[in-house]
Structures are given as C-alpha cells and as structure tokens.
Write a protein that holds these residues in place. Structure first.
Motif, mmCIF file in Angstrom:
data_model
loop_
_atom_site.group_PDB
_atom_site.id
_atom_site.type_symbol
_atom_site.label_atom_id
_atom_site.label_comp_id
_atom_site.label_asym_id
_atom_site.label_seq_id
_atom_site.Cartn_x
_atom_site.Cartn_y
_atom_site.Cartn_z
ATOM 1 N N THR A 79 17.208 -12.604 -17.208
ATOM 2 C CA THR A 79 16.749 -12.934 -15.869
ATOM 3 C C THR A 79 15.462 -12.166 -15.541
ATOM 4 O OG1 THR A 79 19.084 -13.037 -15.297
ATOM 5 C CG2 THR A 79 17.504 -13.101 -13.474
ATOM 6 N N ASN A 80 14.458 -12.876 -15.051
ATOM 7 C CA ASN A 80 13.191 -12.265 -14.613
ATOM 8 C C ASN A 80 12.463 -11.508 -15.727
ATOM 9 O OD1 ASN A 80 13.694 -13.187 -11.994
ATOM 10 N ND2 ASN A 80 14.827 -11.330 -11.456
ATOM 11 N N ASP A 81 12.699 -11.899 -16.988
ATOM 12 C CA ASP A 81 12.068 -11.123 -18.065
ATOM 13 C C ASP A 81 10.556 -11.257 -18.095
ATOM 14 O OD1 ASP A 81 11.987 -13.704 -19.001
ATOM 15 O OD2 ASP A 81 13.002 -13.304 -20.895
ATOM 16 N N ASP A 82 10.017 -12.312 -17.458
ATOM 17 C CA ASP A 82 8.552 -12.425 -17.444
ATOM 18 C C ASP A 82 7.908 -11.324 -16.599
ATOM 19 O OD1 ASP A 82 9.697 -13.541 -15.228
ATOM 20 O OD2 ASP A 82 8.349 -15.267 -15.111
ATOM 21 N N ARG A 83 8.693 -10.697 -15.746
ATOM 22 C CA ARG A 83 8.128 -9.575 -14.978
ATOM 23 C C ARG A 83 7.759 -8.404 -15.893
ATOM 24 N NH1 ARG A 83 12.214 -9.103 -9.729
ATOM 25 N NH2 ARG A 83 12.177 -11.309 -9.162
ATOM 26 N N LYS A 84 8.425 -8.327 -17.058
ATOM 27 C CA LYS A 84 8.121 -7.214 -17.969
ATOM 28 C C LYS A 84 6.700 -7.306 -18.506
ATOM 29 C CE LYS A 84 11.937 -7.684 -20.594
ATOM 30 N NZ LYS A 84 13.009 -7.396 -21.576
ATOM 31 N N CYS A 85 6.193 -8.509 -18.557
ATOM 32 C CA CYS A 85 4.870 -8.699 -19.131
ATOM 33 C C CYS A 85 3.807 -8.930 -18.052
ATOM 34 C CB CYS A 85 4.885 -9.872 -20.106
ATOM 35 S SG CYS A 85 6.086 -9.677 -21.434
ATOM 36 N N SER A 86 4.198 -8.780 -16.788
ATOM 37 C CA SER A 86 3.268 -9.085 -15.707
ATOM 38 C C SER A 86 2.467 -7.875 -15.251
ATOM 39 C CB SER A 86 4.048 -9.623 -14.505
ATOM 40 O OG SER A 86 4.827 -8.573 -13.939
ATOM 41 N N GLY A 87 2.878 -6.702 -15.666
ATOM 42 C CA GLY A 87 2.189 -5.495 -15.225
ATOM 43 C C GLY A 87 2.668 -4.994 -13.874
ATOM 44 N N GLU A 135 5.230 -7.294 -5.650
ATOM 45 C CA GLU A 135 4.402 -6.090 -5.657
ATOM 46 C C GLU A 135 2.921 -6.457 -5.510
ATOM 47 O OE1 GLU A 135 4.968 -3.782 -9.183
ATOM 48 O OE2 GLU A 135 3.253 -2.471 -8.787
ATOM 49 N N ALA A 136 2.539 -7.577 -6.144
ATOM 50 C CA ALA A 136 1.139 -8.003 -6.085
ATOM 51 C C ALA A 136 0.734 -8.325 -4.649
ATOM 52 C CB ALA A 136 0.940 -9.223 -6.982
ATOM 53 N N ASP A 137 1.623 -8.969 -3.890
ATOM 54 C CA ASP A 137 1.309 -9.280 -2.495
ATOM 55 C C ASP A 137 1.274 -8.017 -1.642
ATOM 56 O OD1 ASP A 137 0.888 -12.018 -2.690
ATOM 57 O OD2 ASP A 137 3.047 -12.401 -2.720
ATOM 58 N N TRP A 138 2.156 -7.075 -1.959
ATOM 59 C CA TRP A 138 2.160 -5.808 -1.213
ATOM 60 C C TRP A 138 0.857 -5.040 -1.447
ATOM 61 C CZ3 TRP A 138 3.089 -0.698 -3.448
ATOM 62 C CH2 TRP A 138 3.212 0.306 -2.479
ATOM 63 N N ARG A 139 0.293 -5.185 -2.644
ATOM 64 C CA ARG A 139 -0.958 -4.491 -2.970
ATOM 65 C C ARG A 139 -2.185 -5.312 -2.573
ATOM 66 N NH1 ARG A 139 0.258 -0.100 -5.908
ATOM 67 N NH2 ARG A 139 2.130 -0.104 -7.229
ATOM 68 N N ASP A 140 -1.996 -6.556 -2.160
ATOM 69 C CA ASP A 140 -3.119 -7.468 -1.896
ATOM 70 C C ASP A 140 -3.934 -7.008 -0.691
ATOM 71 O OD1 ASP A 140 -4.375 -10.171 -2.455
ATOM 72 O OD2 ASP A 140 -3.851 -10.363 -0.326
ATOM 73 N N SER A 141 -5.230 -7.184 -0.794
ATOM 74 C CA SER A 141 -6.122 -6.713 0.275
ATOM 75 C C SER A 141 -6.011 -7.558 1.541
ATOM 76 C CB SER A 141 -7.570 -6.725 -0.220
ATOM 77 O OG SER A 141 -7.936 -8.049 -0.605
ATOM 78 N N VAL A 142 -5.518 -8.793 1.420
ATOM 79 C CA VAL A 142 -5.426 -9.668 2.598
ATOM 80 C C VAL A 142 -4.039 -9.571 3.243
ATOM 81 C CG1 VAL A 142 -5.544 -12.056 3.414
ATOM 82 C CG2 VAL A 142 -7.123 -11.258 1.634
ATOM 83 N N VAL A 143 -2.982 -9.825 2.453
ATOM 84 C CA VAL A 143 -1.635 -9.887 3.049
ATOM 85 C C VAL A 143 -0.834 -8.604 2.879
ATOM 86 C CG1 VAL A 143 -1.466 -12.388 2.809
ATOM 87 C CG2 VAL A 143 -0.617 -10.910 0.966
ATOM 88 N N GLY A 144 -1.361 -7.666 2.076
ATOM 89 C CA GLY A 144 -0.624 -6.435 1.797
ATOM 90 C C GLY A 144 -0.239 -5.685 3.061
ATOM 91 N N LYS A 145 -1.143 -5.663 4.051
ATOM 92 C CA LYS A 145 -0.852 -4.900 5.277
ATOM 93 C C LYS A 145 0.326 -5.511 6.041
ATOM 94 C CE LYS A 145 -4.407 -7.493 7.749
ATOM 95 N NZ LYS A 145 -5.756 -7.442 8.351
ATOM 96 N N TYR A 146 0.471 -6.839 5.936
ATOM 97 C CA TYR A 146 1.609 -7.490 6.615
ATOM 98 C C TYR A 146 2.927 -7.189 5.887
ATOM 99 C CZ TYR A 146 -2.173 -10.120 8.787
ATOM 100 O OH TYR A 146 -3.308 -10.463 9.447
ATOM 101 N N VAL A 147 2.855 -7.289 4.568
ATOM 102 C CA VAL A 147 4.068 -7.001 3.789
ATOM 103 C C VAL A 147 4.520 -5.578 4.073
ATOM 104 C CG1 VAL A 147 5.046 -6.802 1.456
ATOM 105 C CG2 VAL A 147 3.439 -8.651 1.975
ATOM 106 N N ASP A 148 3.580 -4.669 4.039
ATOM 107 C CA ASP A 148 3.922 -3.258 4.262
ATOM 108 C C ASP A 148 4.476 -3.049 5.669
ATOM 109 O OD1 ASP A 148 3.498 -0.472 2.924
ATOM 110 O OD2 ASP A 148 2.870 -0.222 5.001
#
Lengths: 98, 481
Positions: free
Chosen positions: B235-243, B400-413
């Motif tokens: 399950t979700n093994d592609d996350r291992k290669c996503s960084g 994690e990518a959205d949390w780090r994103d310069s546009v939507v990251g502030k909303y996620v956080d």
C-alpha cells in the motif's frame, strides 16, 4: 565500575538515557573508572533493568563484581527512586563505595 | 568474521548479485534502491541492536556449536529461556522499527530444520543433520540472514502436489544428480527474500507417497543461478520513491517485511545443502514445527508495533487536546489490553515449550497457534481503535508537497494546526505513521503472515484434546455410572 543492561525488551524507564547520564557523571569523578562489564576487575557493577522482573539481575552477572547495584524500574536495590533521580542516586552511591 | 554491524550487512548485500525485479525493472542493488531500503534498514537494525550494550542480553548469545558469541537470530534454542528471550527480542525490535525486520523467519526455519533432520537421520540413517550443522556453522560464523520459504503457489487447491496438472505449482525435484538435485517451482510472499543472503526452502503441507518429489528441503544462496525474485507491491509504496519523507509515515523502516515471489527455475542444489529429499512422512512435522516457531513470535513483534501505535495515537490526541477525554482513555486502555494479551500468549507458549529429540526446544504448538489466531483479530481491533481516535484526517490529510507549497502551504499549515504550541507538522507526522501502520498491507500481514487463520484452526483442532474434555464432562455429569 561497570554497567550492564538487562536487554531492554520493554523498559518502564528510559534505560539508555539513565545509562548515558550515569556515564557522563562518572567521567567527572576522579576516582571512578568505567570498565567493560566483561572485565575481571570490577569493583561495583550497576545492573540496569527496565522493570521489576530484573532480567539482568543474575547470580552469574553479579558474580563478576565485588558488589552490585540493581536498578529495576523505578527502584534501586529495591528502594523506590523516581526515574528522574536514578542516575543521580547511582552516582551518589558510587561515590560512597569508591 | 563474526557478528556484523548494520553497515557491514548492507555492504554484504552489495557484493551479491541476486536476480530481483520490481515494477518490471531489474534491481541492481537492494541496499541502494528506495523501494527496498526501508526493509534493508529494518534488517540492519537486528545487527546494530545486537551490538548495542542496551540490547546485548536480548540479541546475542553463545553458540552451542563452538561457544562463540553470535547474533540471537542464528541461534538454536536450547531452553524455554531462549524461547522467552526470542519473544522479548522481537518486542524490542518491533518497538524500534514499527515494522517487520524479517530475520525471524529464517531463524525459525533453522530451528525447525535442525530438529527434523535429526529425526529423519534417526529413522533412516541419512546424514541430513550433519549437513545442516555445517550450514549452521557458516550462518553463525558469517552472521547470515536467511529467509524461510514455505508457501507454495499451490495451483488448484482441491488437488495434492502430485495431482496438479502443472507440477511446478509446488516446488519439486526434477532431477537427481550425483552431486545434487535440480528443483523447480515457486514460493510465494516470502518475507525478506530480496535482502537475505540465502533461502531455506521447506515443503508447505503434509505429503503422501505419491508426493515424494515434492518433499524437499534445501538451502540456496540468494544469487544462485535460476533463483528469481519478483518483489511485491505494498500500500502506498510509490511514496517511497517520491522523495516525500513525511508522507511515508515510517520512511526509515517502512511497513511489513517486503515480500517477494520466489521462483526456482531449474535451480541446482548440491547435496550438502539438501536436508530432505523424498521423506514425505516428515513433511507435515517440519511444517508444524516451523509454523509453531513462527506463530510463537507474533505476540512479541506485534506487541512492539502496538506500543508504537498506542504512543502515536495518544500523542496525536494530546496534540488535538482530546487526550483527557474519558472515551479516549478507555480506548487507549483497550488497545493496551489487546496488545498485552498478545504478548501474554507468546510468553505463555514459550514457557510451556519443550525439548525435541535433537536437543533444541520448541514452543507449545497449541498455545503458539492460539497466539497467532489472536493476532489475526486483536491487531485489527487495535488498528480500528486507532483509526477511530485519529479522526477522518487519517484518510484526507493533504500531501507533504502541498504543505511545503508556496501557494497553498500556508492554508494546509493553518488548518492542520490545533493548539498554538503544536506545529502542524507534528500532527501530520503522527497521522502518516498511524496511516502506514493501520491501513492496507500492514493489517493483511497480521491476518496471513505465518499462515492464515484457518491454518491455525486446523492445528488447534488437532491439539485440542477433545476426548479428554468429553471425559471431564461425562464424569461430572455422571454419565454411564
């Protein structure tokens, strides 16, 4: 002195931290020298056990040293000691027997 | 040689050239590929913890062969104390990996084969046991990690091995030579197969005389010619290669052990590595001994994993300000109760263990099967309670990518924050860890690892001693007086 752990299968206290704190304190003591638990010349062996089962408190282990101090969960030699005070109490005991 | 460190284990894998495929790619080095590294890391911890003073008493012991200090995972159990220690070691490793470290399977296979080869030799005058002792010496001296490969593909379940239209559905001998045998077939979902040094291969079921060619037990190095590994998806093994490390939940050790389809395409096995060849009357006993040893384990490692999960969900509720609620406390207690029940089972079957003719000890088979059957239930309930307390965010958490994103990251956080003093990242990390441990492959492993529930029920029925129970009832009911 030497330090021997029980095996740390499911400790009720932070054995690694207590062991680390104790070794740090010993390094500051002029007359206390830390040796391997396999050494044949141990004055005091501290046996660090994570719970009251005290798996490390074995006759053959205690026989390696002239005397031993057994930590078993929040006790030292069966006397209750809060976790936060264990390394300090051990250091005091070691000072007295050196 | 002697006990390896984790980095030495990784280097030892790099020196091997096994044939491994994942997503249609031939893998050059499991020690350096992101899909495999968590499993390599978990196994590496069995080496590193054995060298740490805190865990030395659990994870090292003395070889009964030469008196040298060895890693516990290469040891043959010679007392109930050894059996108990295995359970405690597995709990400790479970606590520090929250995953499967895979090394117990081969360990259990070693103990089963050690005893069964002795029994075969006693009956038939063969020399399987000394052959196995020679391999064991090498395993202990080099601190090798062996997989234990039992489950065949099985084909049509209505048919015995020899009745299969395609005999390759069960691993079997296709040729006997002067210097060894040639085997063909496959073993399925073999834990740790891709990051082991070699495989101990055993029959999977009871055999009859017609199944003689299928009653075969042997060792092969992981990179022996014709040994092919096809790594399974998780399950979700592609996350291992996503960084995205946070999204993996447990990036260092992953989830479960990393299982593979293990194919033997006309593999040559020298006689010195053959430990059963045609002794069909010993096949079931080998299966039962391995199954007992392996089912004994599950209350150890799963209790360790549950310790982490309980810590994660309690910590999450603290971050959300709900840890003091009565219903949360009640559910936490229930999780602890379920986990410690599993641990009780593993300790109990170990305490009730006994000596086999070869001199080694085995856990009580009835209680070991009860242990594993409870795992197929309790772990699911533990996971259900964790999911209950985690809330729906467990399934809807942004990446994690959205949390780090310069546009939507502030909303996620902003909208993941709970109390002012707890960063949103803390909540994200705990949720992802809980997700990895309770959603998907990790749970299925608790159901089918070491055998499916029905396999345990068959063993329990065989050992239930129903005639004795009937006599007890008849005596007290005064029947037949």
């Amino acid at each position: 002195m030497a330090l021997k752990y029980c095996g740390s299968c499911n400790p009720l206290i932070n054995l690694s931290q207590i062991g680390h704190d104790l070794l740090t304190a010993i390094e500051k003591e002029d007359d206390l020298v830390f040796v391997s638990p396999e050494s044949t010349d141990i004055n005091t062996l501290v046996i660090l056990c994570g719970c009251a089962r005290a798996c490390g408190n074995l006759i053959e282990t205690r026989a390696r040293a002239k005397r031993s101090i057994v930590v078993a969960g929040e006790t030292i030699d069966m006397t209750p000691v809060a976790e936060i005070n264990i390394s300090g109490t051990l250091t005091e005991k070691l000072r007295k027997v050196k | 040689m002697g006990m390896m460190r984790g980095d030495e284990y990784r280097d030892s894998l790099r020196r091997l050239k096994p044939e491994i495929y994942y997503l249609a790619e031939k893998i050059a080095s499991v020690a350096d590929h992101p899909a495999f590294m968590p499993h390599v890391n978990a196994a590496a911890l069995t080496y590193d913890m054995a060298r740490a003073p805190e865990f030395e008493e659990l994870l090292t012991t003395t070889s009964h062969l030469d008196g040298k200090k060895i890693n516990f995972f290469t040891h043959i159990h010679h007392s109930t104390h050894d059996l108990i220690r295995k359970v405690k070691a597995l709990r400790a490793l479970g606590q520090h990996t929250a995953s499967c470290f895979a090394r117990c399977v081969g360990h259990d296979a070693m103990n089963a084969i050690f005893s069964i080869t002795y029994d075969i030799d006693q009956k038939n005058g063969t020399d399987y046991h000394p052959r196995f002792i020679n391999l064991l010496r090498e395993v202990q001296a080099k601190d090798l990690f062996l997989s234990g490969a039992m489950t065949d593909a099985k084909g049509d379940r209505r048919l015995s091995p020899s009745q299969q239209p395609d005999p390759d559905q069960y691993v079997h001998v296709v040729e006997k030579k002067k210097d060894g045998i040639v085997v063909r077939g496959a073993k399925t979902h073999i834990t740790g197969a891709v990051n082991a040094h070699g495989h101990l291969v055993m029959p999977t079921t009871a055999m009859k005389e017609a199944d003689t060619d299928f009653a075969v037990c042997f060792y092969v190095p992981v990179d022996a010619p014709g040994v092919i590994h096809v790594f399974g998806r998780q399950t979700n093994d592609d996350r291992k290669c996503s960084g995205c490390l946070i999204d993996q939940g447990n990036a260092e050790f992953g989830i479960v052990g990393g299982e593979a389809l293990l194919v033997f395409e006309d593999v040559f096995v020298p006689w010195e590595h053959v430990f059963m060849c045609g002794e069909h009357d010993f096949a079931f006993e080998l299966v039962e001994r391995f199954a007992t040893a392996h089912r004994q384990n599950y209350g150890g490692c799963k209790a360790g994993l549950s310790d982490v999960l309980i810590g994660a969900i309690y910590g999450l509720n603290e971050t959300q300000g709900t840890a003091g609620a009565a219903h949360i406390k009640d559910k936490i207690v229930e999780m602890v109760h379920l986990a410690e029940t599993l641990y009780c089972c593993s300790i109990a079957c170990s305490c009730q263990g006994y000596q086999l003719p070869a001199g080694n000890f085995i856990a009580d088979p009835l209680l070991a099967n009860v242990t594993k059957l409870n795992v197929t239930r309790n772990v699911y309930e533990i996971a259900r309670l964790a999911q209950d307390m985690a809330g729906g965010m467990l399934a809807t958490l942004p990446s994690e990518a959205d949390w780090r994103d310069s546009v939507v990251g502030k909303y996620v956080d902003k909208y993941l924050k709970t109390s002012a003093e707890v960063p949103a990242e803390t909540r994200m990390r705990l949720l992802r860890l809980i997700e990895g441990m309770t959603c998907g492959t990790a749970l299925v492993e608790s159901m089918h690892g070491a055998g499916s529930p029905q396999a345990q029920k068959i063993m329990i029925m065989r050992r239930a001693n129903l005639e004795h129970k009937k006599r007890l009832a008849r005596n007290l009911a005064k029947i037949g007086e």
